[in-house]
Every structure is written in structure tokens, then in C-alpha cells.
Design a protein around this motif. Structure first.
Motif, short mmCIF file in Angstrom:
data_model
loop_
_atom_site.label_atom_id
_atom_site.label_comp_id
_atom_site.label_asym_id
_atom_site.label_seq_id
_atom_site.Cartn_x
_atom_site.Cartn_y
_atom_site.Cartn_z
N LEU A 147 -6.79 1.44 -0.12
CA LEU A 147 -6.81 1.00 1.27
C LEU A 147 -7.83 -0.12 1.46
CD1 LEU A 147 -5.80 1.43 4.16
CD2 LEU A 147 -7.57 3.19 4.44
N SER A 148 -8.98 0.00 0.83
CA SER A 148 -10.01 -1.04 0.96
C SER A 148 -9.52 -2.38 0.43
CB SER A 148 -11.28 -0.61 0.21
OG SER A 148 -11.87 0.52 0.80
N PHE A 149 -8.80 -2.35 -0.68
CA PHE A 149 -8.27 -3.57 -1.27
C PHE A 149 -7.25 -4.22 -0.34
CE2 PHE A 149 -5.70 -5.80 -4.64
CZ PHE A 149 -6.71 -6.63 -5.09
N SER A 150 -6.55 -3.40 0.43
CA SER A 150 -5.54 -3.91 1.36
C SER A 150 -6.15 -4.46 2.64
CB SER A 150 -4.55 -2.79 1.73
OG SER A 150 -3.94 -2.26 0.58
N LEU A 151 -7.34 -3.96 3.01
CA LEU A 151 -7.95 -4.31 4.29
C LEU A 151 -9.08 -5.33 4.18
CD1 LEU A 151 -8.17 -0.76 5.94
CD2 LEU A 151 -6.52 -2.56 6.43
N PHE A 152 -9.16 -6.03 3.05
CA PHE A 152 -10.21 -7.04 2.84
C PHE A 152 -11.61 -6.40 2.82
CE2 PHE A 152 -6.64 -9.38 4.58
CZ PHE A 152 -6.61 -10.52 3.80
N ARG A 153 -11.70 -5.14 2.38
CA ARG A 153 -13.00 -4.47 2.34
C ARG A 153 -13.46 -4.18 0.92
NH1 ARG A 153 -12.22 0.28 6.79
NH2 ARG A 153 -11.14 1.15 4.99
N THR B 98 -10.35 -9.73 -4.70
CA THR B 98 -11.00 -8.73 -3.84
C THR B 98 -10.07 -8.22 -2.74
OG1 THR B 98 -11.90 -10.47 -2.40
CG2 THR B 98 -13.28 -9.72 -4.25
N ASN B 99 -8.84 -8.73 -2.69
CA ASN B 99 -7.89 -8.26 -1.67
C ASN B 99 -6.46 -8.47 -2.14
OD1 ASN B 99 -6.79 -10.93 -0.39
ND2 ASN B 99 -9.01 -11.22 -0.57
N ILE B 100 -5.56 -7.66 -1.59
CA ILE B 100 -4.16 -7.70 -2.01
C ILE B 100 -3.45 -8.96 -1.53
CG2 ILE B 100 -3.30 -6.46 0.02
CD1 ILE B 100 -2.06 -6.20 -3.65
N PHE B 101 -3.95 -9.57 -0.45
CA PHE B 101 -3.30 -10.80 0.02
C PHE B 101 -3.40 -11.90 -1.03
CE2 PHE B 101 -3.73 -15.03 1.85
CZ PHE B 101 -2.50 -15.17 2.47
N LEU C 119 0.83 -1.20 0.00
CA LEU C 119 0.00 0.00 0.00
C LEU C 119 0.87 1.25 0.00
CD1 LEU C 119 -2.81 1.37 0.33
CD2 LEU C 119 -2.47 1.19 2.81
N GLN C 120 1.95 1.24 0.77
CA GLN C 120 2.84 2.38 0.86
C GLN C 120 3.57 2.64 -0.45
OE1 GLN C 120 1.72 3.82 3.80
NE2 GLN C 120 3.82 4.26 4.35
N GLN C 121 3.87 1.58 -1.17
CA GLN C 121 4.74 1.69 -2.35
C GLN C 121 3.99 1.84 -3.66
OE1 GLN C 121 6.99 -1.93 -1.99
NE2 GLN C 121 7.97 -1.30 -0.07
N ASN C 122 2.69 1.55 -3.66
CA ASN C 122 1.94 1.53 -4.92
C ASN C 122 0.66 2.35 -4.79
OD1 ASN C 122 0.52 0.88 -7.28
ND2 ASN C 122 1.40 -1.18 -7.35
N ARG C 123 0.60 3.47 -5.49
CA ARG C 123 -0.57 4.34 -5.41
C ARG C 123 -1.79 3.74 -6.10
NH1 ARG C 123 1.87 10.43 -6.57
NH2 ARG C 123 3.29 10.49 -4.77
N ASN C 124 -1.58 2.70 -6.89
CA ASN C 124 -2.71 2.06 -7.57
C ASN C 124 -3.45 1.07 -6.69
OD1 ASN C 124 -2.27 3.40 -10.07
ND2 ASN C 124 -0.60 1.97 -10.55
#
Length: 225
Positions: free
Chosen positions: A20-26, A40-43, A12-17
Motif C-alpha cells: 500500500l505504501s508503494f502505491s500511495l507514494f509513501r 519508490t512508487n508504483i506510478f 494493488l488489488q491484483q498483485n499481493r507483492n
């Protein structure tokens, strides 16, 4: 098995694309399409990137263990207890659902290890001040947030009967010459932990000379003075 560290916060810190929702399972309404697979999530996206790499190397069916995963609670924008709780709850629900990932459906990681139990005030901050704030407990054993680890108790239990020193703080004397105070504070921070003063940190909004007082108190506490 293959051990891997997955850090959605770093991504999330390194990629502006990455949202936050994609990182938080939302992120449920706008999944990402990657080679006709929906995420649906970055994991899951990170995990399947590894699956693809392992398959290309001839290890398509090797077991994968998450060696460390977590979310920091201070020291940067989006690093706080509320977001850490959201991430950890989302991750654990996802893991227990055993749905796996698009490339490994119904085959989730065999094990996952949380980073970390406590904060590490001497950890390198070369990648960012948040590196010292991965703990799910504070230094005195108090839970920063609640999450169900499913190990007997359904909630984190705070340490009991903790002995504290009397609450005393050193405060800058505005009647003294403070022309070198900022330089001295930087020197103090170099051998203390001032990560909370970083942009986005919990004490970032401290005005001068409050931040000077913070720096020296951190120094004194870490050097038992």
C-alpha cells in the motif's frame, strides 16, 4: 503523444507483492530495484514499463500523456477518502516536482487527467464495486477530500445552495414475513447502486436486515420513488 491510463489501485488489488505504501507514494525507505533502477512508487514503475515498451517499438522519445489516473473512495478494501487524498496529494507533488522517472529523469508526463470529477452510479462494476467511486466530489458537489489542483483556488470548492429532498428512509418491518427479503434485495441492487455494501465498502458492516433497507432505499432513490 501517447495516451495511457495508469491505475495504481488496480495494480494493488491484483498483485499481493505491491504494498500500500508503494502505491500511495509513501515508500521511501525500501525502494524497488528494477534493472538497476530504484523506484519508490508504483506510478514511476508503471510509467517506465510503458517507456520501455515504446522504446522497443521504436518510439523512445514520444511524449506521454496520462489519460486518467485516480483512487476510488468506496466499494473495496483500501478504497476510501483518506487513501484517495493521500494518493492524489502524493501524485500531484511528484508531478510538480518535475523529477520525472528513472528512465525519463526531469521529463515528467506532459499532461495528466484525474479520474474523475464525480462518481458514476451506473458505471460497470465488472472489475469491482469501486469502479463507481472514482469521483473527487460527491453527487451533490461536495468535496470528498481536499487537494490542491493549482487552478486558481488552492482547495476544492463545494457546490453552494444545493436543494435537497427531505431526509426520509424506508426501514424493514421486522414484524413482516422476511423469508424472501434477501432475494428481493439482490433484485433491487441489480438495478440500483449497492456498491457500498461490497467487502471493504463503507456500508459493508451493516447487519441484516439493515443491508436490506439500504438496498431498497438505493433502488427507490435511483428510480425517483
Amino acid at each position: 503523444p501517447f495516451l495511457v491510463s495508469i491505475s495504481p489501485f488496480h495494480l494493488l488489488q491484483q498483485n499481493r507483492n505491491i504494498s500500500l505504501s508503494f502505491s500511495l507514494f509513501r515508500e521511501t525507505s525500501h525502494p524497488r530495484n528494477d534493472h538497476h533502477k530504484l523506484y519508490t512508487n508504483i506510478f514511476d514503475l508503471s510509467y517506465d514499463t510503458l517507456v520501455t515498451a515504446l522504446s522497443s517499438a521504436g518510439f523512445a522519445h514520444v511524449d506521454i500523456i496520462i489519460g486518467q489516473i485516480g483512487w476510488p473512495t468506496d466499494g473495496a478494501v483500501n478504497a476510501n477518502s483518506s487513501m484517495a487524498e493521500t494518493f492524489m496529494k502524493g501524485f500531484l507533488v511528484h508531478l510538480r516536482g518535475k523529477s520525472g522517472t528513472p528512465l525519463r529523469p526531469h521529463d515528467p508526463p506532459k499532461e495528466a487527467y484525474i479520474l474523475s470529477l464525480l462518481d458514476e452510479d451506473q458505471r460497470s462494476i465488472a472489475d469491482g464495486s469501486f469502479e463507481r467511486h472514482w469521483g473527487i466530489f460527491t453527487f451533490d458537489g461536495q468535496a470528498k477530500y481536499q487537494v490542491d489542483l493549482a487552478e486558481g483556488s488552492r482547495h476544492l470548492v463545494n457546490a453552494q445552495n444545493v436543494e435537497y429532498h427531505s431526509a426520509k428512509w424506508c426501514v424493514v418491518n421486522n414484524n413482516k414475513d422476511l423469508s424472501n427479503a434477501s432475494v428481493s434485495a439482490l433484485e433491487a441492487c441489480s438495478v440500483a447502486d449497492c456498491s457500498a455494501l461490497s467487502p471493504g465498502g463503507s456500508c459493508y458492516n451493516l447487519s441484516w436486515p439493515g443491508n436490506i433497507s439500504y438496498a431498497f432505499n438505493s433502488y427507490y432513490q435511483q428510480h425517483d420513488q
